[in-house]
Design a protein around this motif. Structure first.
Motif, mmCIF file in Angstrom:
data_model
loop_
_atom_site.group_PDB
_atom_site.id
_atom_site.type_symbol
_atom_site.label_atom_id
_atom_site.label_comp_id
_atom_site.label_asym_id
_atom_site.label_seq_id
_atom_site.Cartn_x
_atom_site.Cartn_y
_atom_site.Cartn_z
ATOM 1 N N GLU A 42 -22.233 61.421 22.991
ATOM 2 C CA GLU A 42 -23.436 60.628 22.811
ATOM 3 C C GLU A 42 -24.581 61.599 22.553
ATOM 4 O OE1 GLU A 42 -24.115 57.752 25.908
ATOM 5 O OE2 GLU A 42 -21.989 57.168 26.009
ATOM 6 N N VAL A 43 -25.677 61.093 22.005
ATOM 7 C CA VAL A 43 -26.798 61.950 21.611
ATOM 8 C C VAL A 43 -28.050 61.572 22.389
ATOM 9 C CG1 VAL A 43 -28.458 62.325 19.719
ATOM 10 C CG2 VAL A 43 -26.009 62.617 19.318
ATOM 11 N N ALA A 44 -28.851 62.584 22.737
ATOM 12 C CA ALA A 44 -30.165 62.373 23.353
ATOM 13 C C ALA A 44 -31.208 63.106 22.517
ATOM 14 C CB ALA A 44 -30.180 62.886 24.787
ATOM 15 N N HIS A 45 -32.275 62.393 22.153
ATOM 16 C CA HIS A 45 -33.373 63.001 21.391
ATOM 17 C C HIS A 45 -34.683 62.733 22.129
ATOM 18 C CE1 HIS A 45 -35.852 64.294 17.981
ATOM 19 N NE2 HIS A 45 -36.591 63.225 18.217
ATOM 20 N N ALA A 46 -35.399 63.803 22.476
ATOM 21 C CA ALA A 46 -36.678 63.692 23.177
ATOM 22 C C ALA A 46 -37.821 63.843 22.180
ATOM 23 C CB ALA A 46 -36.779 64.764 24.261
ATOM 24 N N ASN A 47 -38.727 62.871 22.174
ATOM 25 C CA ASN A 47 -39.892 62.913 21.285
ATOM 26 C C ASN A 47 -41.130 63.148 22.140
ATOM 27 O OD1 ASN A 47 -41.983 62.536 19.497
ATOM 28 N ND2 ASN A 47 -41.215 60.618 18.638
ATOM 29 N N PHE A 48 -41.707 64.345 22.026
ATOM 30 C CA PHE A 48 -42.897 64.691 22.803
ATOM 31 C C PHE A 48 -44.187 64.411 22.037
ATOM 32 C CE2 PHE A 48 -39.512 67.553 24.353
ATOM 33 C CZ PHE A 48 -39.453 67.089 25.655
ATOM 34 N N GLY A 49 -44.062 64.013 20.786
ATOM 35 C CA GLY A 49 -45.240 63.669 20.002
ATOM 36 C C GLY A 49 -46.186 64.824 19.766
ATOM 37 N N LEU A 50 -45.697 66.055 19.866
ATOM 38 C CA LEU A 50 -46.577 67.223 19.748
ATOM 39 C C LEU A 50 -46.949 67.534 18.305
ATOM 40 C CD1 LEU A 50 -44.807 69.560 22.348
ATOM 41 C CD2 LEU A 50 -46.855 68.164 22.686
ATOM 42 N N ARG A 51 -46.174 66.991 17.347
ATOM 43 C CA ARG A 51 -46.444 67.267 15.937
ATOM 44 C C ARG A 51 -46.731 65.983 15.158
ATOM 45 N NH1 ARG A 51 -41.781 68.698 14.027
ATOM 46 N NH2 ARG A 51 -40.643 68.340 15.956
ATOM 47 N N GLY A 52 -47.206 64.955 15.890
ATOM 48 C CA GLY A 52 -47.641 63.719 15.246
ATOM 49 C C GLY A 52 -46.558 63.052 14.424
ATOM 50 N N GLY A 70 -21.682 56.922 13.679
ATOM 51 C CA GLY A 70 -21.132 56.024 14.692
ATOM 52 C C GLY A 70 -21.247 56.569 16.095
ATOM 53 N N VAL A 71 -22.325 57.319 16.372
ATOM 54 C CA VAL A 71 -22.527 57.944 17.681
ATOM 55 C C VAL A 71 -23.683 57.252 18.405
ATOM 56 C CG1 VAL A 71 -23.167 60.076 18.880
ATOM 57 C CG2 VAL A 71 -21.664 60.171 16.880
ATOM 58 N N THR A 72 -23.494 56.923 19.678
ATOM 59 C CA THR A 72 -24.555 56.320 20.481
ATOM 60 C C THR A 72 -25.726 57.285 20.595
ATOM 61 O OG1 THR A 72 -22.968 55.036 21.770
ATOM 62 C CG2 THR A 72 -25.148 55.373 22.742
ATOM 63 N N CYS A 73 -26.938 56.771 20.367
ATOM 64 C CA CYS A 73 -28.132 57.627 20.362
ATOM 65 C C CYS A 73 -29.144 57.121 21.382
ATOM 66 C CB CYS A 73 -28.755 57.636 18.969
ATOM 67 S SG CYS A 73 -30.204 58.702 18.822
ATOM 68 N N HIS A 74 -29.618 58.018 22.243
ATOM 69 C CA HIS A 74 -30.638 57.696 23.240
ATOM 70 C C HIS A 74 -31.938 58.385 22.832
ATOM 71 C CE1 HIS A 74 -27.392 56.274 25.872
ATOM 72 N NE2 HIS A 74 -26.741 57.372 25.515
ATOM 73 N N ILE A 75 -33.023 57.633 22.803
ATOM 74 C CA ILE A 75 -34.333 58.165 22.418
ATOM 75 C C ILE A 75 -35.309 57.936 23.565
ATOM 76 C CG2 ILE A 75 -36.260 58.011 20.789
ATOM 77 C CD1 ILE A 75 -33.825 58.952 19.370
ATOM 78 N N LYS A 76 -36.139 58.934 23.840
ATOM 79 C CA LYS A 76 -37.193 58.742 24.835
ATOM 80 C C LYS A 76 -38.444 59.477 24.382
ATOM 81 C CE LYS A 76 -38.333 58.892 29.744
ATOM 82 N NZ LYS A 76 -37.839 59.081 31.123
ATOM 83 N N ARG A 77 -39.584 58.797 24.530
ATOM 84 C CA ARG A 77 -40.877 59.406 24.216
ATOM 85 C C ARG A 77 -41.567 59.823 25.511
ATOM 86 N NH1 ARG A 77 -43.705 56.682 18.965
ATOM 87 N NH2 ARG A 77 -41.861 56.743 17.593
ATOM 88 N N PHE A 78 -42.240 60.960 25.458
ATOM 89 C CA PHE A 78 -42.857 61.524 26.655
ATOM 90 C C PHE A 78 -44.358 61.722 26.453
ATOM 91 C CE2 PHE A 78 -38.444 62.788 26.796
ATOM 92 C CZ PHE A 78 -38.107 62.729 28.139
#
Length: 430
Positions: A42-52, A70-78
């Motif tokens: 599974e994939v995790a992607h962290a979005n810190f919004g540092l580059r707009g 076909g891979v489960t993707c987890h996204i979180k914004r901080f």
């Protein structure tokens, strides 16, 4: 990619991987490599919004890539300024994403956080440690399998990875901050390493090989120090028998260990060795701490009154400790808040004891299969030697349930059938 295949082959069939994917070259190559394996990913992607908009573009790119594979993707914004106001941007981002990754390990019943660190990253990391004056632990660098971290590309040269990306025509995103000289790692990558490679074209491979040798050496030293402590260290009196200086195979490392756990600076090793050759009654003083030369021992003392431990008989007693605690129903507590530890309250037995960690302590870090020496865990967390003595552990029935404020023990985590959650926070005095 032989080393990659070797590290993958070392996994169990039941292992399930969480891949940290930024969208850059390295992590996209790792995603494609692992998506071709039979193991669950599974994939995790962290979005810190540092580059707009650039950060948002990375997020959308990772989403699309995972969907196509076909891979489960987890996204979180901080929001780093809100959640980690006291930390610098890089440290805050690292703490935030790894805390989230470990929460995902638990929630999704995954085994390892899998990162795309490769041989080039290893070299850069070791050089930074060397520049800062790190000891042998810093020269060891990163291992392929380390606690709940898995780095299957750590022995793969960057050139091989780039060749694979070209051959497979893998798409990726460019991070504009990778070129800025503001960060030490970028200066090492773009200025120092090219110069070193002029002297030795195989510099990366050489450093990687030396790192493996340092690992063996460090493990041997730790074994010697543990044996010395059992033989010559009196924990209740905080004294070291002077025979240790002459008979130990690693006297400097033994002294370095004792300095670290008692809050002294590691640069004082030579002064302590000179003290051992002095007359009884001599002493050396560092800040508010002293080491005395007695007739047959060195005694470590603090000139300030420091409470050794807090015994917490019931929930209300947390008020008398550097911790604060509350009981919640599972539905009422946000498990994702920073600076907290959450436990299944029914798995803890009073009295709880908050005490300094000590040599020989072991626990099972959240998300990890087996137990680990706490000394190794602190090295992996990059806790500075001078700060290790300030690390406290919370115990229940003599079992460590929390290394404050780093990680709880797997045995005490919140589960699907948890009825009461105990949330504990460390006060600023820690």
């Amino acid at each position: 990619m032989n080393n990659f295949a070797r590290h993958i082959a070392a996994l169990d069939d039941s292992d399930r991987l969480l891949i940290a994917v930024s969208g850059g070259k390295d992590s996209m190559a790792l995603l494609h490599l692992l998506s071709q394996q039979t193991i669950h990913v599974e994939v995790a992607h962290a979005n810190f919004g540092l580059r707009g908009e650039e950060s948002d573009g990375d997020e959308e790119f990772v989403k699309r890539s995972c969907k196509s594979l076909g891979v489960t993707c987890h996204i979180k914004r901080f929001d780093l300024q809100r959640d980690f106001p006291e930390l610098g941007t890089q440290e805050a981002a690292r703490n935030a994403r790894y805390q989230w990754f470990r929460e995902l390990l638990t929630e999704r019943e995954l085994t390892y956080i899998t990162t795309a660190h490769h041989e080039g990253d290893q070299v850069e990391s070791i050089l930074q440690h060397f520049i800062r004056g790190a000891g042998p632990e810093g020269m060891v660098g990163m291992q392929a399998l380390e606690g709940d971290l898995f780095r299957p590309l750590i022995h793969t040269p960057r050139a091989s990875l780039l060749e694979y990306i070209d051959e497979q025509q893998i798409k990726f995103r460019e991070d504009s901050t990778n070129a800025t000289p503001h960060y030490t790692r970028n200066r090492v990558r773009h200025q120092l390493l090219p110069l070193l490679r002029e002297f030795n074209p195989n510099f990366d491979e050489t450093i990687s090989r030396q790192s493996d040798l340092f690992l063996e050496g460090t493990q041997a030293i730790e074994t010697c120090v543990d044996m010395d402590l059992k033989r010559w260290w009196n924990a209740s009196e905080k004294s070291l028998n002077l025979d240790a200086i002459s008979e130990s195979l690693t006297p400097k490392h033994l002294i370095l260990h004792l300095l670290s756990i008692h809050g002294f600076r590691p640069t004082h090793v030579e002064e302590v060795l000179k003290l051992a050759d002095s007359q009884p009654g001599a002493k050396v003083e560092f800040d508010e701490k002293s080491i005395y030369r007695e007739r047959d021992a060195l005694v470590f003392r603090s000139d300030t009154t420091v409470q050794d431990q807090w015994v917490i008989q019931r929930l209300e007693d947390f008020d008398q400790s550097p911790l604060e605690a509350e009981i919640f129903n599972p539905a009422e507590v946000d498990l994702n808040q920073p600076h907290q530890a959450v436990f299944d309250a029914d798995l803890l037995s009073y009295p709880l004891v908050l005490r300094p960690w000590k040599a020989g302590d072991r626990f099972q870090p959240l998300g990890m299969k087996g137990s680990q020496k706490l000394s190794d865990f602190l090295v992996q967390q990059k806790v500075a030697p001078g700060s290790k003595s300030g690390v406290l552990v919370l115990t229940s029935n003599d079992l460590i349930c929390w290394v404050v404020p780093h990680r709880i023990d797997e045995k005490f985590k919140v589960r699907a059938d948890t009825k009461k959650v105990l949330r504990i926070r460390a006060l600023e005095t820690l």
